[in-house]
Design an enzyme around this catalytic site. Structure first.
Site, mmCIF file in Angstrom:
data_model
loop_
_atom_site.group_PDB
_atom_site.id
_atom_site.type_symbol
_atom_site.label_atom_id
_atom_site.label_comp_id
_atom_site.label_asym_id
_atom_site.label_seq_id
_atom_site.Cartn_x
_atom_site.Cartn_y
_atom_site.Cartn_z
ATOM 1 N N PHE A 149 0.880 -1.155 0.000
ATOM 2 C CA PHE A 149 0.000 0.000 0.000
ATOM 3 C C PHE A 149 0.930 1.220 0.000
ATOM 4 C CE2 PHE A 149 -2.640 3.251 1.955
ATOM 5 C CZ PHE A 149 -3.862 3.059 1.322
ATOM 6 N N ASP A 181 2.184 -5.005 8.546
ATOM 7 C CA ASP A 181 1.028 -4.120 8.406
ATOM 8 C C ASP A 181 -0.212 -5.009 8.308
ATOM 9 O OD1 ASP A 181 -1.102 -2.610 7.364
ATOM 10 O OD2 ASP A 181 0.268 -1.154 6.477
ATOM 11 N N TYR A 209 -10.490 1.052 11.064
ATOM 12 C CA TYR A 209 -11.738 1.435 10.376
ATOM 13 C C TYR A 209 -12.129 0.455 9.284
ATOM 14 C CZ TYR A 209 -8.213 3.685 7.375
ATOM 15 O OH TYR A 209 -7.111 3.941 6.604
ATOM 16 N N LYS A 210 -11.332 -0.606 9.085
ATOM 17 C CA LYS A 210 -11.660 -1.606 8.065
ATOM 18 C C LYS A 210 -12.429 -2.737 8.744
ATOM 19 C CE LYS A 210 -7.941 0.071 5.166
ATOM 20 N NZ LYS A 210 -6.541 -0.015 4.757
ATOM 21 N N ARG A 261 -12.645 -4.926 -6.412
ATOM 22 C CA ARG A 261 -12.390 -5.557 -5.101
ATOM 23 C C ARG A 261 -13.700 -5.772 -4.364
ATOM 24 N NH1 ARG A 261 -8.296 -2.850 -1.076
ATOM 25 N NH2 ARG A 261 -10.120 -1.525 -0.876
HETATM 26 C C1 LIG Z 1 -5.761 1.136 4.524
HETATM 27 C C2 LIG Z 1 -4.291 0.953 4.612
HETATM 28 C C3 LIG Z 1 -3.471 1.961 5.137
HETATM 29 C C4 LIG Z 1 -4.083 3.293 5.499
HETATM 30 O O1 LIG Z 1 -3.270 4.076 6.284
HETATM 31 P P1 LIG Z 1 -3.878 5.400 6.946
HETATM 32 O O2 LIG Z 1 -2.747 6.026 7.604
HETATM 33 O O3 LIG Z 1 -5.005 4.970 7.832
HETATM 34 O O4 LIG Z 1 -4.460 6.236 5.842
HETATM 35 C C5 LIG Z 1 -2.120 1.697 5.290
HETATM 36 N N1 LIG Z 1 -1.586 0.513 4.919
HETATM 37 C C6 LIG Z 1 -2.341 -0.472 4.380
HETATM 38 C C7 LIG Z 1 -1.739 -1.774 3.998
HETATM 39 C C8 LIG Z 1 -3.710 -0.271 4.201
HETATM 40 O O5 LIG Z 1 -4.466 -1.226 3.650
#
Ligand SMILES: *Cc1c(COP(=O)(O)O)cnc(C)c1O
Length: 398
Positions: free
Chosen positions: A114, A183, A208-209, A357
């Site tokens: 990501f 992560d 939040y997921k 997705r």
């Molecule tokens: C959703 C996601 C993020 C989001 O990071 P934020 O700091 O909350 O915006 C980071 N890493 C991964 C792998 C994600 O899926």
């Protein structure tokens, strides 16, 4: 077994398959939040830092997440965003690695990461005098060597839904003398993670997921208990001080999870998350995993049955041990197709250039949802000509 949990969420007749971007609202949150605002803030005001337990909330909520990621209490703090926690974890891990071996000057980053993790890792590398080398997640174990300080790996590839080998990669990193930062944004709340059992060094993740904490809910940071005393955060704010209200000019890090804090916690979001986590009471994460695999298997079978061959390609691995809790389909017209799906009440998301997705949240996604999504997908594909098409309809947090 989990079917009864659906009624604990605010849902309508939309098929909601985007819980891997923003989890649905647990029904008890609005009243709890109203009470926090009216009573704890409105009536008690400053007294709430002590009387309503605001001050300890980051560690208290961390301990609520801990069992979902296989952590004993005292190692998880909820604070800041995942992006910020990636910085704390990567710099903290490099500092520990270099304390033992200063020549460790390389950070390996998941090649398909990501983006935020990659951007932050590049900055962490500059801060620590390291180089950053992108490597495919499944090749990391073989690439870690005597000059490697840290590996930063996404547990699930946010595009394809492929699950990385947490146990094997962590063990290989340790054999090479390196530390590993996982992560867990797409696995916390979706499948068992077992951080303690696999001796993971650091982990970060979104709430939040699959944890349904609400938009922008603060993220978590896990530091293994025996590393906590050596964790030298690059963001040593006053909240992480051993005695914050002494207001000393000299910094002295607090003990345990507190060390991961920075500044004043985001209380409204944190307490909304705390309330959201109550939906996990009595839920076993292994049952969640079993339903997730059954749902994603079933969805793929429905897609194969309804969608004419060649229109979409399943890119999520079929093997259970390599699959997260989403199904990704490649389709050249993905943007227009997702627009059509959303217009017909099936909400997934689209990742450029060609990925559809579908996230499966076992606490509220039903087999009926999976079947309807595949059926509507076939209808939309029949209406969308097979030519390449344009714009992104929905692009939100990964
Ligand atoms: C959703 C996601 C993020 C989001 O990071 P934020 O700091 O909350 O915006 C980071 N890493 C991964 C792998 C994600 O899926």
């Amino acid at each position: 077994m989990l079917a009864g949990k659906r009624s604990e969420f605010v849902l309508d007749d939309t098929v909601y398959l985007d819980g891997n971007s923003l989890g649905a609202l647990p029904a008890s949150v609005p009243d709890r939040l109203a009470d926090v605002v009216r009573h704890e803030w409105g009536a008690l005001r400053i007294r709430s830092w002590t009387e309503s337990g605001w001050w300890e909330a980051p560690e208290r909520v961390g301990d609520r997440i801990a069992p979902l990621v296989g952590a004993a209490p005292g190692q998880v703090v909820v604070s800041d965003s995942t992006s910020v926690n990636v910085l704390k974890a990567v710099v903290g891990a490099v500092r520990i690695a270099q304390e033992e071996t200063p020549a460790r000057r390389e950070i390996l980053v998941d090649e398909a990461t990501f983006p935020t993790d990659g951007y932050i890792a590049a900055s962490a590398a500059r801060m620590t005098g390291c180089t950053l080398r992108p490597v495919p997640a499944d090749a990391m174990a073989g690439e870690a060597g005597p000059s490697t300080a840290v590996l930063l790996v996404n547990h699930v590839d946010y595009r394809t839904g492929e699950l990385a080998d947490l146990a094997g990669t962590t063990a290989a990193a340790h054999r090479a003398g390196a530390l590993v930062v996982w992560d867990l944004c797409h696995t916390a709340g979706a499948l068992p993670v077992d951080l303690d059992a696999h001796d993971v060094d650091f982990a970060v993740g979104c709430t939040y997921k699959y944890l349904n904490g609400g938009p922008g809910a603060p993220a978590f940071l896990y530091v293994r208990a025996d590393l906590a005393g050596r964790f030298d955060s690059p963001l040593p704010g006053w909240n992480s001080h051993a005695d914050p209200f002494a207001m000393e000019s000299a910094y002295a890090a607090g003990d345990g999870a507190v060390r991961g804090r920075v500044g004043t916690p985001d209380i409204l979001s944190l307490l909304a998350l705390e309330e959201s986590l109550k939906v996990w009471d009595g839920v076993g994460i292994t049952d969640v995993r079993a339903k997730s695999l059954a749902l994603t298997d079933f969805f793929v079978r429905c897609v194969e049955a309804y969608v004419p061959a060649g229109r979409v390609r399943v890119v999520t691995p079929a093997a259970h041990e390599r699959r997260g809790s989403q199904v990704a389909l490649r389709c050249p017209e993905a943007g227009a197709v997702m627009e059509g799906l959303i217009a017909r009440g099936v909400v997934g998301d689209y990742r450029r250039p060609d990925v559809l997705r579908f996230g499966f949240t076992p606490l509220y996604t039903s087999f009926g949802d999976a079947e309807r999504a595949a059926r509507v997908l076939a209808e939309v594909l029949a209406a969308v000509p097979g030519a390449a098409s344009a714009e992104a309809p929905t692009e939100d947090a990964g």
